[in-house]
Design a protein around this motif. Structure first.
Motif, PDB file in Angstrom:
ATOM      1  N   LEU A  48      10.083  -1.617 -10.158  1.00  0.00           N
ATOM      2  CA  LEU A  48      10.412  -0.243  -9.782  1.00  0.00           C
ATOM      3  C   LEU A  48      11.688   0.229 -10.477  1.00  0.00           C
ATOM      4  N   HIS A  49      11.852   1.534 -10.575  1.00  0.00           N
ATOM      5  CA  HIS A  49      13.114   2.100 -11.046  1.00  0.00           C
ATOM      6  C   HIS A  49      14.210   1.584 -10.110  1.00  0.00           C
ATOM      7  N   PRO A  50      15.381   1.245 -10.639  1.00  0.00           N
ATOM      8  CA  PRO A  50      16.440   0.677  -9.796  1.00  0.00           C
ATOM      9  C   PRO A  50      16.775   1.498  -8.553  1.00  0.00           C
ATOM     10  N   ASP A  51      16.771   2.820  -8.657  1.00  0.00           N
ATOM     11  CA  ASP A  51      17.082   3.658  -7.486  1.00  0.00           C
ATOM     12  C   ASP A  51      16.010   3.530  -6.414  1.00  0.00           C
ATOM     13  N   ILE A  52      14.766   3.466  -6.836  1.00  0.00           N
ATOM     14  CA  ILE A  52      13.666   3.315  -5.889  1.00  0.00           C
ATOM     15  C   ILE A  52      13.678   1.899  -5.315  1.00  0.00           C
ATOM     16  N   ALA A  53      13.906   0.913  -6.170  1.00  0.00           N
ATOM     17  CA  ALA A  53      13.942  -0.483  -5.724  1.00  0.00           C
ATOM     18  C   ALA A  53      15.017  -0.688  -4.662  1.00  0.00           C
ATOM     19  N   GLU A  54      16.166  -0.061  -4.863  1.00  0.00           N
ATOM     20  CA  GLU A  54      17.271  -0.212  -3.909  1.00  0.00           C
ATOM     21  C   GLU A  54      16.894   0.318  -2.528  1.00  0.00           C
ATOM     22  N   GLY A  55      16.103   1.379  -2.487  1.00  0.00           N
ATOM     23  CA  GLY A  55      15.722   1.973  -1.218  1.00  0.00           C
ATOM     24  C   GLY A  55      14.441   1.416  -0.620  1.00  0.00           C
ATOM     25  N   PHE A  56      13.780   0.523  -1.341  1.00  0.00           N
ATOM     26  CA  PHE A  56      12.504  -0.015  -0.866  1.00  0.00           C
ATOM     27  C   PHE A  56      12.749  -1.119   0.154  1.00  0.00           C
ATOM     28  N   VAL A  57      12.441  -0.816   1.411  1.00  0.00           N
ATOM     29  CA  VAL A  57      12.585  -1.778   2.498  1.00  0.00           C
ATOM     30  C   VAL A  57      11.227  -1.832   3.209  1.00  0.00           C
ATOM     31  N   PRO A  58      10.369  -2.747   2.771  1.00  0.00           N
ATOM     32  CA  PRO A  58       9.027  -2.793   3.353  1.00  0.00           C
ATOM     33  C   PRO A  58       9.020  -3.376   4.761  1.00  0.00           C
ATOM     34  N   ASP A  59       7.976  -3.069   5.474  1.00  0.00           N
ATOM     35  CA  ASP A  59       7.734  -3.664   6.786  1.00  0.00           C
ATOM     36  C   ASP A  59       7.533  -5.164   6.561  1.00  0.00           C
ATOM     37  N   GLN A  60       8.380  -5.976   7.165  1.00  0.00           N
ATOM     38  CA  GLN A  60       8.325  -7.421   6.937  1.00  0.00           C
ATOM     39  C   GLN A  60       7.017  -8.045   7.411  1.00  0.00           C
ATOM     40  N   ARG A  61       6.425  -7.489   8.460  1.00  0.00           N
ATOM     41  CA  ARG A  61       5.128  -8.010   8.926  1.00  0.00           C
ATOM     42  C   ARG A  61       4.047  -7.767   7.896  1.00  0.00           C
ATOM     43  N   GLU A  62       4.084  -6.596   7.265  1.00  0.00           N
ATOM     44  CA  GLU A  62       3.078  -6.292   6.248  1.00  0.00           C
ATOM     45  C   GLU A  62       3.297  -7.135   4.990  1.00  0.00           C
ATOM     46  N   LEU A  63       4.544  -7.326   4.621  1.00  0.00           N
ATOM     47  CA  LEU A  63       4.848  -8.172   3.464  1.00  0.00           C
ATOM     48  C   LEU A  63       4.372  -9.600   3.734  1.00  0.00           C
ATOM     49  N   ARG A  64       4.603 -10.078   4.933  1.00  0.00           N
ATOM     50  CA  ARG A  64       4.141 -11.412   5.314  1.00  0.00           C
ATOM     51  C   ARG A  64       2.612 -11.493   5.296  1.00  0.00           C
ATOM     52  N   ARG A  65       1.950 -10.409   5.726  1.00  0.00           N
ATOM     53  CA  ARG A  65       0.488 -10.382   5.721  1.00  0.00           C
ATOM     54  C   ARG A  65      -0.046 -10.551   4.300  1.00  0.00           C
ATOM     55  N   VAL A  66       0.586  -9.875   3.333  1.00  0.00           N
ATOM     56  CA  VAL A  66       0.192 -10.012   1.928  1.00  0.00           C
ATOM     57  C   VAL A  66       0.476 -11.431   1.451  1.00  0.00           C
ATOM     58  N   ALA A  67       1.629 -11.965   1.814  1.00  0.00           N
ATOM     59  CA  ALA A  67       1.980 -13.335   1.419  1.00  0.00           C
ATOM     60  C   ALA A  67       0.985 -14.335   2.005  1.00  0.00           C
ATOM     61  N   GLU A  68       0.600 -14.155   3.259  1.00  0.00           N
ATOM     62  CA  GLU A  68      -0.381 -15.044   3.888  1.00  0.00           C
ATOM     63  C   GLU A  68      -1.730 -14.982   3.181  1.00  0.00           C
ATOM     64  N   ALA A  69      -2.108 -13.792   2.735  1.00  0.00           N
ATOM     65  CA  ALA A  69      -3.370 -13.635   1.994  1.00  0.00           C
ATOM     66  C   ALA A  69      -3.311 -14.383   0.671  1.00  0.00           C
ATOM     67  N   ILE A  70      -2.170 -14.331  -0.004  1.00  0.00           N
ATOM     68  CA  ILE A  70      -2.012 -15.060  -1.273  1.00  0.00           C
ATOM     69  C   ILE A  70      -2.135 -16.557  -1.019  1.00  0.00           C
ATOM     70  N   VAL A  71      -1.448 -17.048  -0.006  1.00  0.00           N
ATOM     71  CA  VAL A  71      -1.489 -18.481   0.316  1.00  0.00           C
ATOM     72  C   VAL A  71      -2.912 -18.890   0.665  1.00  0.00           C
ATOM     73  N   ARG A  72      -3.580 -18.088   1.466  1.00  0.00           N
ATOM     74  CA  ARG A  72      -4.945 -18.396   1.910  1.00  0.00           C
ATOM     75  C   ARG A  72      -5.923 -18.414   0.733  1.00  0.00           C
TER      76      ARG A  72
END
Length: 89
Positions: free
Chosen positions: A63-87
């Protein structure tokens, strides 16, 4: 294949962000999907927490640095994606 999607909460957006909401969601979703593909391709048995951290780092790197700095995803959703990768690997 992991198909993440980022949805911004309109109640947390200022008027300018609200006007840009759709393209911003598209950009964040694209960056997260690309990160999920890269992290999934490089997956070597790491725990879910590490995969989630890698996802966040890779997404912000796409992402553009300004957008990246403000990007704070829902940790549960990020974990859900991570769990899908692991699975899937």
């Amino acid at each position: 294949m992991v198909e993440p999607h980022v949805t911004l909460d309109p109640s947390t957006l200022n008027p300018v962000e609200e006007k840009l909401r759709a393209p911003l969601e598209d950009q964040l979703t694209s960056a997260l999907k690309a990160a999920a593909d890269r992290v999934g391709d490089d997956y070597a048995g790491e725990p879910v927490e590490e995969v989630a951290s890698e996802l966040l780092d890779e997404t912000r790197a796409g992402l553009h640095p300004d957008i990246a700095e403000g990007f704070v995803p829902d940790q549960r959703e990020l974990r859900r994606v991570a769990e899908a990768i692991v699975r899937e690997n």
